[in-house]
Design an enzyme around this catalytic site. Structure first.
Site, PDB file in Angstrom:
ATOM      1  N   CYS A   1      13.726  10.013   7.356  1.00  0.00           N
ATOM      2  CA  CYS A   1      13.277   9.372   8.794  1.00  0.00           C
ATOM      3  C   CYS A   1      14.620   9.719   9.539  1.00  0.00           C
ATOM      4  CB  CYS A   1      12.555   8.133   8.963  1.00  0.00           C
ATOM      5  SG  CYS A   1      11.151   7.940   7.836  1.00  0.00           S
TER       6      CYS A   1
ATOM      7  N   GLU B   1       9.938  17.325  14.908  1.00  0.00           N
ATOM      8  CA  GLU B   1      10.665  16.711  13.818  1.00  0.00           C
ATOM      9  C   GLU B   1       9.984  17.768  12.643  1.00  0.00           C
ATOM     10  OE1 GLU B   1      11.374  12.891  11.203  1.00  0.00           O
ATOM     11  OE2 GLU B   1       9.556  12.989  12.440  1.00  0.00           O
TER      12      GLU B   1
ATOM     13  N   LYS C   1       0.815  -1.214   0.027  1.00  0.00           N
ATOM     14  CA  LYS C   1      -0.001   0.090   0.166  1.00  0.00           C
ATOM     15  C   LYS C   1       0.900   1.169   0.016  1.00  0.00           C
ATOM     16  CE  LYS C   1      -1.747   2.821   2.236  1.00  0.00           C
ATOM     17  NZ  LYS C   1      -1.629   4.458   1.872  1.00  0.00           N
TER      18      LYS C   1
ATOM     19  N   GLU D   1       8.573   1.351  11.567  1.00  0.00           N
ATOM     20  CA  GLU D   1       9.719   2.331  11.513  1.00  0.00           C
ATOM     21  C   GLU D   1       9.113   3.726  11.512  1.00  0.00           C
ATOM     22  OE1 GLU D   1      11.582   5.188  10.418  1.00  0.00           O
ATOM     23  OE2 GLU D   1      12.248   4.140   8.339  1.00  0.00           O
TER      24      GLU D   1
END
Length: 382
Positions: free
Chosen positions: A190, A288, A83, A156
């Site tokens: 990330c 972040e 997906k 993750e």
């Protein structure tokens, strides 16, 4: 579709990584482990296929991270439903088409859509495992959706990676690696370097060395072969970066380079931005940014830097920069992160396990250990 320039650690780099990960993952051996073999009997640990794996990918490295998920899943004998992110589905649809030229029918399938499609996969009784890369908030939603079926998860999730530059580091020698550790894919990674702690003795030297690189790094449309930095992929992310930089300005932090959107250029271009003389509790440090804005925080004592680096509830990656390997290793051992690099940042390897600490997720990817997370352990005693 994602906005990456062709050259540098960008689009061609991503395609090459897909090929490298597929080849390396196919080469791994996972033999049964003999745990006991004596007069009392023999005990072996085997790993069996789980069944169907749901692979839910992000928009920042859509092809590469899809391969990170689907390659080990297939290698362990599972089938996979991919997906892709609703923001970057086309490249993943094309990737799956190419892979299916070689794979048996229906071993690898793809379904595109937005977050509600991922929720269906996470709650579906016939999905044995979900692999997900994305934000912590989205990962928490997947945990909730998967609870009733008690399915396996590898998550993750978001990071806010810290780098610590020790006073013995050579600013000019580390500057380029520091820059790309933070600004790879225009900061949309990330495990990118997202907050940098620099000792006061070399603080200005590091700031200026980074500024020289940032000023010279061309940004623009990805199809122009001369560009190395591209746009932010979507307006929501552009606004996050712009708002966090504005918060830094409002606190009287020093904008060394950048700090203003590229006016007159269509697209979500935000220039490489370095922010110095910023407090550790500023939103640009604690949240972040996932974009091309790096806060550089001055410290006077290494203990203080370690405390600051460990002070957030995420811990995907981190790095230590020093001319003394032993000193760097001693600091690295005290950082709460799933991966810690020395004199580099974010250099993942298909042979080395990768996973997060704290709210950056759980489970491992890559290497033989990553394969084990895509199999059902079965102990056979005879």
């Amino acid at each position: 579709e994602q906005g990456k320039p062709l050259n540098g650690p960008n689009a061609r780099f991503e395609v090459g990584a897909c090929s490298a990960w597929l080849r390396q993952t196919a080469a791994f051996d996972l033999e049964p482990e003999v745990l006991v073999d004596d007069e009392g009997g023999r005990v072996e640990l085997h790993y069996r296929p789980l069944g169907v794996v749901g692979a839910i990918g992000p928009w920042n490295w859509p092809m590469m991270i899809s391969v990170w998920q689907l390659a080990p899943s297939l290698r362990m004998g599972n089938t996979v439903v991919v997906k892709p992110s609703g923001m970057t589905p086309l490249s993943v649809l094309a990737l799956v088409h190419v892979l299916n030229l070689a794979l048996p029918t229906d071993v690898l399938q793809v379904v595109s859509g937005r977050r509600d499609v991922g929720a269906v996969l996470a709650s579906h009784a016939d999905i044995a495992k979900i692999m997900f890369t994305g934000s912590t908030a989205a990962g928490q939603d997947i945990i909730r959706s998967s609870a009733d079926t008690v399915k396996r998860l590898t998550l993750e999730l978001g990071g806010n990676d810290a780098g610590i530059v020790l006073p013995d580091a050579d600013p000019r020698a580390i500057a380029e690696d520091l820059f790309w550790g933070a600004f790879i894919n225009t900061g949309q990674t990330c495990a990118a370097l997202k907050r940098l702690y620099v000792h006061e003795d070399i603080y200005e030297e590091v700031v200026q060395a980074l500024a020289d690189i940032a000023r010279a790094m061309p940004m623009g449309v990805g199809l122009d072969e001369s560009n190395f930095l591209g746009p932010l992929q979507n307006k929501a992310q552009f606004d996050i970066v712009a708002n966090l930089v504005q918060a830094a300005k409002d606190s009287n932090a020093r904008i060394v380079v950048g700090g203003e959107p590229n006016k007159g250029q269509p697209g979500y271009f935000y220039p490489a931005t370095l922010v110095a003389d910023i407090d550790n509790d500023n939103p640009l440090v604690t949240e972040e940014q996932f974009g091309p804005a790096l806060p550089i925080i001055k410290y006077s004592d290494v203990e203080q830097a370690i405390e600051w680096a460990n002070g957030l509830d995420v811990g995907l990656g981190a790095s230590v920069w020093s001319s003394d390997r032993d000193k760097a290793l001693a600091v690295a051992a005290r950082i709460q992160a799933g991966s810690v690099w020395i004199n580099k940042h974010g250099t993942v390897d298909p042979r080395a396990p990768f996973g997060g600490a704290k709210k950056s997720g759980y489970g491992l990817e890559f290497g033989v250990e990553g394969l084990k997370h895509l199999g059902q352990p079965q102990v056979i005693s005879a």
